[in-house]
Scaffold this motif. Structure first.
Motif, mmCIF file in Angstrom:
data_model
loop_
_atom_site.group_PDB
_atom_site.id
_atom_site.type_symbol
_atom_site.label_atom_id
_atom_site.label_comp_id
_atom_site.label_asym_id
_atom_site.label_seq_id
_atom_site.Cartn_x
_atom_site.Cartn_y
_atom_site.Cartn_z
ATOM 1 N N MET A 10 -2.417 70.476 24.034
ATOM 2 C CA MET A 10 -3.475 70.042 23.179
ATOM 3 C C MET A 10 -3.778 68.575 23.524
ATOM 4 S SD MET A 10 -3.396 69.254 19.035
ATOM 5 C CE MET A 10 -2.081 70.366 18.784
ATOM 6 N N ILE A 11 -5.054 68.253 23.648
ATOM 7 C CA ILE A 11 -5.482 66.890 23.921
ATOM 8 C C ILE A 11 -5.628 66.130 22.602
ATOM 9 C CG2 ILE A 11 -7.336 65.451 24.868
ATOM 10 C CD1 ILE A 11 -5.699 67.016 26.939
ATOM 11 N N ILE A 12 -5.065 64.938 22.559
ATOM 12 C CA ILE A 12 -5.168 64.079 21.386
ATOM 13 C C ILE A 12 -6.127 62.942 21.729
ATOM 14 C CG2 ILE A 12 -3.931 62.524 19.831
ATOM 15 C CD1 ILE A 12 -1.408 64.190 20.467
ATOM 16 N N PRO A 13 -7.226 62.815 21.023
ATOM 17 C CA PRO A 13 -8.149 61.706 21.296
ATOM 18 C C PRO A 13 -7.439 60.362 21.069
ATOM 19 C CG PRO A 13 -9.194 63.358 19.903
ATOM 20 C CD PRO A 13 -7.739 63.707 19.975
ATOM 21 N N TYR A 14 -7.505 59.490 22.057
ATOM 22 C CA TYR A 14 -6.794 58.216 21.947
ATOM 23 C C TYR A 14 -7.292 57.384 20.769
ATOM 24 C CZ TYR A 14 -10.685 55.627 24.066
ATOM 25 O OH TYR A 14 -11.900 55.045 24.320
ATOM 26 N N LYS A 15 -8.541 57.574 20.377
ATOM 27 C CA LYS A 15 -9.090 56.811 19.260
ATOM 28 C C LYS A 15 -8.508 57.260 17.921
ATOM 29 C CE LYS A 15 -13.416 55.545 21.439
ATOM 30 N NZ LYS A 15 -14.877 55.569 21.371
ATOM 31 N N ASP A 16 -7.862 58.434 17.892
ATOM 32 C CA ASP A 16 -7.251 58.930 16.661
ATOM 33 C C ASP A 16 -5.892 58.288 16.376
ATOM 34 O OD1 ASP A 16 -9.447 60.544 16.406
ATOM 35 O OD2 ASP A 16 -8.365 62.438 16.685
ATOM 36 N N LEU A 17 -5.330 57.619 17.368
ATOM 37 C CA LEU A 17 -4.018 56.997 17.200
ATOM 38 C C LEU A 17 -4.175 55.569 16.680
ATOM 39 C CD1 LEU A 17 -2.259 58.109 20.504
ATOM 40 C CD2 LEU A 17 -2.042 59.132 18.250
ATOM 41 N N GLU A 18 -3.208 55.134 15.890
ATOM 42 C CA GLU A 18 -3.183 53.739 15.468
ATOM 43 C C GLU A 18 -2.987 52.880 16.711
ATOM 44 O OE1 GLU A 18 -0.475 52.741 12.371
ATOM 45 O OE2 GLU A 18 -0.990 54.510 11.187
#
Length: 72
Positions: free
Chosen positions: A1-9
């Motif tokens: 699953m790809i996690i959008p980098y902008k979703d991380l603190e």
């Protein structure tokens, strides 16, 4: 699953990138780059879609992978 980098603190993202950079051991040629420069390079690659943050459910781990190495 790809996690959008902008979703991380921001702190979490920087820690993830630092971990990636420190274990990669990449050779930058004649000019040695600082850790901050390497982190900035990876951040820029995330921004333009050259690398992605991928979560593996199988291994319960997160890694930064190049676009052509994404697991389907």
């Amino acid at each position: 699953m790809i996690i959008p980098y902008k979703d991380l603190e921001k702190t979490t993202l920087i820690n993830l990138i630092e971990s990636f950079v420190l274990r990669e051991g990449t050779d930058y040629g004649d000019i040695e780059k600082t850790l901050n420069e390497k982190v900035d390079d990876v951040y820029k690659q995330l921004e333009v879609g050259e690398v992605f943050i991928q979560y593996s459910e199988e291994f319960d781990s997160v890694n930064i992978v190049f676009k052509d190495h994404l697991q389907k």
